[in-house]
Design a protein around this motif. Sequence first.
Motif, PDB file in Angstrom:
ATOM      1  N   PRO A   1      78.569  57.586 101.361  1.00 54.29           N
ATOM      2  CA  PRO A   1      79.302  58.304 101.399  1.00 54.29           C
ATOM      3  C   PRO A   1      78.132  60.034 101.975  1.00 54.29           C
ATOM      4  CG  PRO A   1      80.405  57.532  99.351  1.00 54.29           C
ATOM      5  CD  PRO A   1      79.062  56.737 100.006  1.00 54.29           C
ATOM      6  N   GLU A   2      77.193  59.554 100.822  1.00 53.75           N
ATOM      7  CA  GLU A   2      76.693  60.920 100.897  1.00 53.75           C
ATOM      8  C   GLU A   2      75.454  60.996 101.840  1.00 53.75           C
ATOM      9  OE1 GLU A   2      76.488  58.792  98.593  1.00 53.75           O
ATOM     10  OE2 GLU A   2      76.791  60.501  96.440  1.00 53.75           O
TER      11      GLU A   2
ATOM     12  N   GLU B   1      73.679  52.553  93.474  1.00 55.61           N
ATOM     13  CA  GLU B   1      74.305  52.235  92.379  1.00 55.61           C
ATOM     14  C   GLU B   1      72.974  50.994  91.811  1.00 55.61           C
ATOM     15  OE1 GLU B   1      76.544  52.396  90.443  1.00 55.61           O
ATOM     16  OE2 GLU B   1      78.676  52.725  91.967  1.00 55.61           O
ATOM     17  N   GLY B   2      72.770  52.276  90.678  1.00 54.45           N
ATOM     18  CA  GLY B   2      71.124  51.110  89.948  1.00 54.45           C
ATOM     19  C   GLY B   2      70.385  51.351  90.730  1.00 54.45           C
TER      20      GLY B   2
ATOM     21  N   VAL C   1      62.532  50.236  99.594  1.00 54.94           N
ATOM     22  CA  VAL C   1      62.126  48.344  98.979  1.00 54.94           C
ATOM     23  C   VAL C   1      61.841  48.206  97.834  1.00 54.94           C
ATOM     24  CG1 VAL C   1      61.343  46.660  99.876  1.00 54.94           C
ATOM     25  CG2 VAL C   1      62.684  47.649 101.172  1.00 54.94           C
TER      26      VAL C   1
ATOM     27  N   SER D   1      69.013  50.987  93.095  1.00 54.65           N
ATOM     28  CA  SER D   1      68.556  49.651  93.616  1.00 54.65           C
ATOM     29  C   SER D   1      68.728  49.415  95.250  1.00 54.65           C
ATOM     30  CB  SER D   1      68.134  48.756  93.244  1.00 54.65           C
ATOM     31  OG  SER D   1      68.074  47.650  93.541  1.00 54.65           O
ATOM     32  N   ILE D   2      68.597  49.463  95.825  1.00 55.42           N
ATOM     33  CA  ILE D   2      68.661  48.820  97.469  1.00 55.42           C
ATOM     34  C   ILE D   2      69.691  47.549  97.652  1.00 55.42           C
ATOM     35  CG2 ILE D   2      67.579  50.562  99.023  1.00 55.42           C
ATOM     36  CD1 ILE D   2      66.291  47.569  99.791  1.00 55.42           C
ATOM     37  N   GLY D   3      69.607  46.680  96.289  1.00 56.38           N
ATOM     38  CA  GLY D   3      70.227  45.838  96.502  1.00 56.38           C
ATOM     39  C   GLY D   3      71.433  45.246  95.927  1.00 56.38           C
ATOM     40  N   SER D   4      72.067  46.548  95.426  1.00 58.15           N
ATOM     41  CA  SER D   4      73.272  46.993  95.287  1.00 58.15           C
ATOM     42  C   SER D   4      74.290  46.339  96.278  1.00 58.15           C
ATOM     43  CB  SER D   4      73.733  47.334  94.215  1.00 58.15           C
ATOM     44  OG  SER D   4      73.237  48.995  94.858  1.00 58.15           O
ATOM     45  N   TYR D   5      75.554  47.005  96.500  1.00 57.45           N
ATOM     46  CA  TYR D   5      76.627  47.022  97.556  1.00 57.45           C
ATOM     47  C   TYR D   5      76.950  48.496  97.541  1.00 57.45           C
ATOM     48  CZ  TYR D   5      78.133  41.611  97.383  1.00 57.45           C
ATOM     49  OH  TYR D   5      77.935  40.210  97.069  1.00 57.45           O
ATOM     50  N   PRO D   6      76.348  48.449  99.076  1.00 55.04           N
ATOM     51  CA  PRO D   6      76.975  49.507  99.116  1.00 55.04           C
ATOM     52  C   PRO D   6      78.800  49.775  99.481  1.00 55.04           C
ATOM     53  CG  PRO D   6      76.150  48.948 101.004  1.00 55.04           C
ATOM     54  CD  PRO D   6      76.089  47.791 100.411  1.00 55.04           C
ATOM     55  N   ALA D   7      78.777  51.630  99.640  1.00 54.31           N
ATOM     56  CA  ALA D   7      81.084  51.351  99.684  1.00 54.31           C
ATOM     57  C   ALA D   7      80.381  50.459 101.580  1.00 54.31           C
ATOM     58  CB  ALA D   7      81.162  52.881  99.214  1.00 54.31           C
TER      59      ALA D   7
ATOM     60  N   SER E   1      74.150  46.392 105.870  1.00 54.22           N
ATOM     61  CA  SER E   1      72.954  46.224 104.883  1.00 54.22           C
ATOM     62  C   SER E   1      72.601  47.746 104.441  1.00 54.22           C
ATOM     63  CB  SER E   1      72.140  45.625 105.061  1.00 54.22           C
ATOM     64  OG  SER E   1      71.111  46.147 106.105  1.00 54.22           O
ATOM     65  N   VAL E   2      71.490  48.011 103.411  1.00 55.83           N
ATOM     66  CA  VAL E   2      71.575  49.176 102.787  1.00 55.83           C
ATOM     67  C   VAL E   2      70.483  49.838 103.584  1.00 55.83           C
ATOM     68  CG1 VAL E   2      70.594  50.648 100.781  1.00 55.83           C
ATOM     69  CG2 VAL E   2      72.554  49.056 100.125  1.00 55.83           C
ATOM     70  N   LEU E   3      69.437  49.109 103.689  1.00 53.63           N
ATOM     71  CA  LEU E   3      68.120  49.332 104.585  1.00 53.63           C
ATOM     72  C   LEU E   3      68.837  49.836 106.005  1.00 53.63           C
ATOM     73  CD1 LEU E   3      65.429  46.796 104.347  1.00 53.63           C
ATOM     74  CD2 LEU E   3      65.257  49.978 103.439  1.00 53.63           C
TER      75      LEU E   3
END
Lengths: 516, 503
Positions: free
Chosen positions: B138-139, B124-125, B98, B127-133, B358-360
Motif C-alpha cells: 500500500p505505501e 512484514e518481518g 536483498v 524481509s523481502i521474503g514475506s508475502y506482499p499484499a 515479487s517484492v523486488l
Amino acid sequence: MNHGTALLWKRRALSSLSATRRGLPKEKMTENGMMSRAKVLTIDTINPTVKKVEYAVRGPIVQRAVELERELSQGMKKPFAEVIKANIGDAHAMGQQPITFFRQVLALCSYPELLSDSTFPEDAKSRACRILQSCGGRSMGAYSASQGIHSVREDVARYIERRDGGVPCDPDDIYLTTGASDGIVTMLKLLVCGEGASRTGVMISIPQYPLYSAALAELGAVQINYYLNEEKCWSLDIPELQRALDEARQYCNPRALCIINPGNPTGQVQSRKCIEDVIRFAAKERLFLMADEVYQDNVYADGCQFHSFKKVLFEMGPEYSDTVELASFHSTSKCYMGECGFRGGYMEIINMDDEVKDQLIKLVSVRLCSPVPGQALMDLVVNPPQPGEPSYDNFIKERTATLSALAEKAKLTEQILNTVEGISCNPVQGAMYSFPRITIPEKAVKEATENGQEPDMFYCMKMLEETGICLVPGSGFGQKDGTYHFRMTILPPPDKLKILLDKVKEFHQRFTQQYS
Amino acid sequence: SNVLSQYSSSSIFNEKQMFDGLIREAKMSVLQEISQNVRNIKQLEYAALARRATQIQKELSQGVRKPYKELTDVCWGDPHSLGVKPLTFVRQVLAACVYPELMSSHKLPLDVRQRAQWLLGKCEGGSIGSYPASAGIPEIIQRMSKSIARRDGGVPCNPENVFISPGSQWSLTVTSLLLTSCVYAPLRTGILIPVPCHVTTITSITSLGAAVVPYFLSEEHGWALQVEELQRALESAKGGCNPIALYVINPGNPAGYVQSRKSIQEVIRFASEKRLVLLADEVYQDCVYGKNSEFVSYKKVLAEMGPPFSDTVELASFHSVSKGFMGECGLRGGYVELVNLDPNVVNYISNLNYDTTSVLAQFALDLMMNPPRPGDPSYPLYNQVRNAVNNMLVQNVKMAHEVVNSLPGLSCQPVEGGAFVFPRVFLPPRAIQKAKEEGMQPDTFYCMRLLEETGVLITPGCEYRQKEGTYHIRFCIMASQDTINKALKHLATFHTKFMKDFS
C-alpha cells in the motif's frame, strides 16, 4: 501506517466482502438531477467467472486483523497487546531468518560491483558469476527464455535426480514458474476445456488450499471434491476417490487429480503405499496427476518421510512410469527458505505428449518469463553450498535450526491443542499448519447462522476480537458438513507460539462456556 | 482400436510397434483435448528464426567457418541484454534490500541506504521474503499515485485504482479477462487492436477467447491513428463479435510513433461515443526521442477534456519497469491504473491478483516512479547516466534512420519514441516467389537470409500484422551504440546484395 495507507487498506478490506454485505453504492445523480451515464463495465457485464473467485487466506478475517492492528497503533484499548497473524504460511513475516548464503549471492547478482567486496565469501561470488553468465547482458534485468534459464533448469534436473535416488530427469521437462501457483494455474489453463457435460473436472482434496478453488472458478472448470479422512490422520482413501470420480462423471469430464503432499492445511505426509495407490488410480481412470510438493522439506513426525510422486512412479515399473502423466510443483516459498516474496518455483512435467508440450511452451511464452531473481534463488535452493565450501557450515547450521524449530513447534502445537476439551488436533506430520477440529456449541451455530456467517468464521472472528489472534476458518478450505475447523500456522517464534496456543485454549473454554 | 487397424493390414506385424502405438494412443487420449484458447495461440514466425539461430550458435561454437564470429540478436526490447546497463541507484537499493547487512557499512550512498530502509520497513518481518499484499504494497502504491499525479501536472490519482502486477502483459490479460464476457453470447467479446501490433498483446487477448478487431495505422502519415479507420474497423466487427474495448499503445510498438495530444483527444472522443473501454499501453512513456514529440498520458488528456468525457470514459493505463531507463524486464513488475471504472468492478481486479508480484519488482516500481532528486547523493550519477542513455538512443535512432533511408528498397517512418525501428522492405517479386517456394512469409525469408549471411537476428513484419502486400522488419534500438552500429552495417551490406540478387 499513515492515514492514507490505512484508508487504502480499509477500502481494500471491504472489497473482499460480498457486495450485498457492503451495500451497493447509489447511482450517481448529477447536479441537474439526471442519472449519470451507465458504465460499459458493470458487475452485470463483466466476466461472470471473475465474480466467483474468492481466496479465503486473505479474506475478510485478515482485513479485520489489519484494521485491529491500525486501531492498536492509534492507541485504542483492546483485550490484547498485539495482533498475531497466524493465518498465512509466511515464515519471514513471523520472524524466520533468510538463509545468509542465498541473500549474499542474490545481492551480488543484483549489484555485481559487490564482487570486489571482500566481506562476501568466495563461493557466493563464484555462484553469482555463474548465474550472471547465464543472464542476458549479465543482468537479472534481462528477459530469460520463457521456460526459464537453461542452466537453472539443468541444476533443477540434477537436484531432482539426487532427491529421487537417480531416477533420470530431463531439463526440458522443467519449467521455471512464478511460485508454484503460476505452474498450477498454467497446467489448469492447458487442461480445462469442453462445454456442459464434457467440461473438464478437476479433483481436489477437501480440505484444500484455496488457490485451487480460486483457479478452477476463474477458469470455469468443475471442482470435484474428494474428502481426506480426518479419523485416519487426513489420509487419502481410494474408495473415496472412486466415489467422487464416479459421481462427477455424471456431469463433467474428470481429467485431473490434484494432491498436496505434505498437505495444506492438514499437514499429513502421505505414506508410500498411499502414493502408489493414487498412481494406480490415476492410471486406471486416465487422470493427469498434479502433485503439489512445495513442503517436501517440511517433514517432522517420526516414521514419516517425503516420497516424491515421481520416484514412486518410476519404482512402480514401466507399466506406470511410461504412461502416467504427472506434474510436480515446487517453490522457494516454503521448506527452510520461506522466500515467498521472490516468487520462485518450478514444475516438472512427466510423460506429456510432445504435441501437448508444444502447446504448453506456447502458453508459458504469453507471460514472457518468470521473475529472474526467483529463478536465481531456485538455482541456489537446488544447488546449495557443498561440504568443503566456505559457506557450507553456516548454511547447514541455519537450515537445521529452521527445520528443527518447525518440528518442535509442530509438536508443541499438537500437544497443547489436544489438551483442550472440544479441540482435537491430528499430528502435524509436515508442512506448516495445524488444522484442528473444534466443537462449536449449538447456540453459537445458531447465532452464526442468524448473522449469515459460517459457524467457524463466527468463532474465528470472535477469537480475533478477543485475543488478537488471526486464524483462517475451516470453511475457507472446505470440510465435511457439520464439522468445524480452523487453520493455524506453526510459524510464530516458539515463545509467541506458546502464548498463542494458551490464548486459543483460554478462548475456546470461554467461548464454549458462553454458548453452553 | 485404431492402432490395430493401422498395423493389421501391414505385412509386418511388429508387437513392439503395436505396444508403443498403444502407449502413444493412451497418452494422447488423456491430453488430446486441451484448451482451445491455448491451441489458438499462434506459433511465432520468430520460432523458426530462433531455431536456426540456436543451430548457428552451436555451429559457431564448434568452429564452423562463417562470415561472422557471433550472432547479433536485436529482436526484443530487452535493453540489458543489448548492452544498456542497469541504473546504479536501482541496483544498489535492491542489493541492500536483498542483503540488509550492506546498510550497516558506508559503502553505499546515504540515499540508497535510506530508501532501502524505508522499503524494507514496508515488508512484514522486514524481509523481502514475506508475502506482499496482493494488490501491491500500500505505501508504495500511495507514493506511486503521487508520482502519477505529478507526471500528469496535478491530475489526481486515486491509489485505490492502482494495482501492481508482474508486468504490463499480466495487467492487460487480467483487464481483458474482466472484459471477456459470455454475456454477449453467441458473439465473442472484441477488442480493437492496431496494425501493426506487438505479439504478446494479441496473444494475451486471444488466449482468453476474445476476438481482436484490427484497425490499420497509416504508414504514410507516420503511422498515425485515423478515426475514420477506427470507424471502419468497428463496423467490420458487426455480427462477428461484440467490441467492448479499444487498445492503443503510445509510444508505439513496433511502429515508433508518439501520439499528438490532438490524436489522443480524437481517440477519447471515439471511445466515448462508441462506448468502448480504453486500454492505453504506455510502457514506453519514458522513451521519446523526436524533437517535436512529447508524451502526454491518456489520463491527462482525458482530464483536460473536462466533463462529460473526464468522468465517464473508462480507461485502463499500463506501465512497467521493463522499458524506459530501467530496462528491468527480468524483474517482472508493472501496474495498471483504472480510471472511471465502476468501483464494484475494480474490486474484482483485486480478487484476480491472488498471485502476487515479487517484492523486488514492487521496489523497482517505487524506484522508477521516485528516482533520485537534485540534492540527493545519487542524483549526479543518475542524471548523468540518464542523459547519456537518452543521447545514445537519440543517436541510435538517427543512425538507423540514415542507414535505412539511404538504402533503395528500405524506408522508414520517423521513429519518435518506443524501442524499435519498423522499416518497410520493398521486396522484389523474385524474392517473394523464392519465399513462397521455401514455404515462408516473404519478410520471414528476408530475415532468415539476413541471419544466415550476417548473424543478425531481427523479426519480420508479418509477426505484427501489416497491410496486405507490404513487408516490414523490426529491430530494437535500445542497445549500446556498438551493437546498433554492427547491426546496421550488416543490414546495409546484406540488403544491397539481397536486392541485387533478386532484381
